[in-house]
Design a protein around this motif. Structure first.
Motif, short mmCIF file in Angstrom:
data_model
loop_
_atom_site.label_atom_id
_atom_site.label_comp_id
_atom_site.label_asym_id
_atom_site.label_seq_id
_atom_site.Cartn_x
_atom_site.Cartn_y
_atom_site.Cartn_z
N PRO A 55 0.83 -1.21 0.00
CA PRO A 55 0.00 0.00 0.00
C PRO A 55 0.87 1.26 0.00
O PRO A 55 2.07 1.21 0.26
N GLU A 56 0.24 2.40 -0.25
CA GLU A 56 0.99 3.64 -0.39
C GLU A 56 1.71 4.05 0.88
O GLU A 56 2.75 4.72 0.83
N ARG A 57 1.20 3.64 2.06
CA ARG A 57 1.91 3.99 3.29
C ARG A 57 3.30 3.36 3.32
O ARG A 57 4.24 3.93 3.88
N ILE A 58 3.45 2.19 2.68
CA ILE A 58 4.77 1.56 2.61
C ILE A 58 5.62 2.28 1.57
O ILE A 58 6.84 2.41 1.73
N HIS A 59 5.00 2.77 0.50
CA HIS A 59 5.73 3.59 -0.47
C HIS A 59 6.33 4.80 0.24
O HIS A 59 7.48 5.18 0.00
N LEU A 60 5.53 5.44 1.11
CA LEU A 60 5.99 6.61 1.84
C LEU A 60 7.14 6.25 2.77
O LEU A 60 8.15 6.98 2.84
N GLU A 61 7.01 5.12 3.46
CA GLU A 61 8.10 4.68 4.34
C GLU A 61 9.37 4.40 3.53
O GLU A 61 10.47 4.78 3.94
N TYR A 62 9.19 3.76 2.37
CA TYR A 62 10.35 3.49 1.51
C TYR A 62 11.06 4.78 1.14
O TYR A 62 12.30 4.85 1.16
N ASP A 84 11.17 7.58 2.78
CA ASP A 84 11.92 8.05 3.95
C ASP A 84 13.22 7.26 4.13
O ASP A 84 14.27 7.83 4.41
N SER A 113 3.69 7.64 -6.63
CA SER A 113 2.89 8.81 -7.00
C SER A 113 3.81 9.93 -7.48
O SER A 113 5.01 9.95 -7.16
N LEU A 139 5.68 11.47 -4.56
CA LEU A 139 6.79 10.69 -4.03
C LEU A 139 7.98 10.69 -4.99
O LEU A 139 9.13 10.70 -4.56
N ARG A 182 15.21 -2.28 5.83
CA ARG A 182 14.76 -1.20 6.72
C ARG A 182 15.64 -1.13 7.96
O ARG A 182 16.07 -0.04 8.37
#
Length: 389
Positions: A33-40, A42, A76, A79, A293
């Motif tokens: 999901p996109e929340r993991i894209h965001l974490e990636y 970071d 996105s 990102l 990570r």
């Protein structure tokens, strides 16, 4: 080495996400999901900046960048902008690069993503078409249809100041020779500068491999050779020269980043499982996302990298193998400068078979040698005398 062959430091960034994992895929990729894209974002930002602090000025020397995956275009536009901003902040000269490539998949090749990429210096796009047959695409678990692929090609190929490469696959389950050649004809009619085609390699552990094992699908291995040979011939007639075993380009449209790999040039790498080569050492970070990570959060500890120190013997082997993958071939005088020489009887045997050709001190694959490249390379190396460094 001539000026034409000199390519500076490269940089590869691995984006591990795909909207859907293809049935044949054996690369490290995940659907998230996109929340993991965001974490990636970071994490990879921290990885890049931490490295930049440990090797000040090195990222400023980068000449080619390749953003691959996975599917980079699944990120996105926001990102993607963050990723480009981090690269710029770390010193990568985005606007001054010799080549800046980003991979796109048809279903996520959109105007807004392309616009962000080009505004940040991307000047080359690589598109994974694989086939124009929707049934074949479905059979191998691709997410897009033929129409979606066509739309992506039209968008990229009509964009000014953008070099475009597109990929096809061959020897797919149920694919005929005529179907593959039709795909090549259709693709080469677009105003592209570069085309790649790859024979399907089935990992028995993949979803496709399991389906073949159960007898649900089958691959006709006898079609591999004629598909490859006739594909090469068809592209040559359209002005695309084979410069590497699976890569074809119009004059001046070769991938500089990939040529650097094949010439044993140095390149940095960021992202889970991304492979790099620096100071005589090949390396890669943990492939599993959770481990990568932890690697980033702990400050890039060297003992979490997989390291392969390239010794003298290994360097000679790489020189033979990688050089013969390309049309430029292997320079025997360069090999001699490494303290290595190939048995002349062995060379003559392959020359007589018509698998290699020789011009001056350079040998290169020709004819069926391209199909039996692994066999030729193995024989040449096994009969190569290597002096101690």
């Amino acid at each position: 080495m001539s000026e034409e062959k000199k390519i500076g430091l490269g940089l590869y960034i691995h984006v591990p996400f795909c909207g859907k994992i293809c049935d044949y895929c054996d690369f490290f990729a995940i659907s998230a999901p996109e929340r993991i894209h965001l974490e990636y974002l970071d994490l990879v930002s921290r990885e890049i900046l931490t490295f930049s602090e440990s090797r000040p000025g090195l990222l400023e020397q980068v000449e080619t960048v390749y953003i691959g995956g996975g599917t980079p275009s699944v990120l996105s536009p926001e990102l993607l902008q963050r990723l480009f901003s981090v690269l710029r902040c770390a010193g990568v000269p985005l606007e001054g690069l010799r080549e800046f490539t980003m991979e796109f998949n048809p279903e996520s090749c959109t105007e807004d993503r392309l616009s962000v990429a080009m505004e940040n210096g991307v000047n080359r796009a690589s598109l994974g078409i694989q086939s124009f047959d929707s049934d074949l695409l479905s059979r191998i678990g691709r997410r897009h249809t033929a129409d979606v692929g066509e739309n992506a090609l039209k968008l990229l190929s009509s964009t000014k100041n953008l070099r475009v490469s597109a990929d096809l696959m061959f020897n797919l389950p149920g694919q005929s020779l005529e179907s593959f050649l039709s795909d090549l004809e259709r693709l080469s009619d677009y105003p592209l500068g570069h085309i790649s085609f790859y024979g399907l390699k089935v990992d028995p552990a993949s979803r496709l491999g399991r389906r073949i094992e159960r007898g649900e699908l089958s691959v006709d291995e006898d079609l591999y050779a004629p598909m490859y040979a006739q594909g090469v011939e068809r592209l040559a007639g359209k002005g695309f020269e084979r410069y590497e075993t699976s890569n074809f380009a119009r004059e001046g449209q070769e991938s500089l980043h990939n040529l650097n790999y094949w010439r044993r040039g140095e390149y940095l790498a960021f992202g889970p499982g991304a492979h790099g080569f620096l100071d005589g050492v090949r390396f890669y970070a943990p492939e599993m996302y959770a481990e990568w990570r932890r690697y980033v959060r702990e400050g890039l500890p060297r003992d979490m990298l997989t390291l392969d120190v390239v010794g003298h013997q290994e360097a000679v082997a790489e020189c033979i193998q990688l050089s013969l993958r390309t049309k430029y071939g292997l320079d025997l005088s360069e090999l001699g400068s490494m303290g290595a020489s190939i048995d002349s009887l062995v060379l003559n045997r392959w020359l007589e078979r018509g698998y290699i050709t020789q011009k001056g001190s350079v040998i290169a694959l020709c004819g069926d040698g391209w199909l039996f490249m692994d066999r030729v390379v193995e024989d040449l190396f096994c009969n190569c005398r290597v002096e101690k460094a």
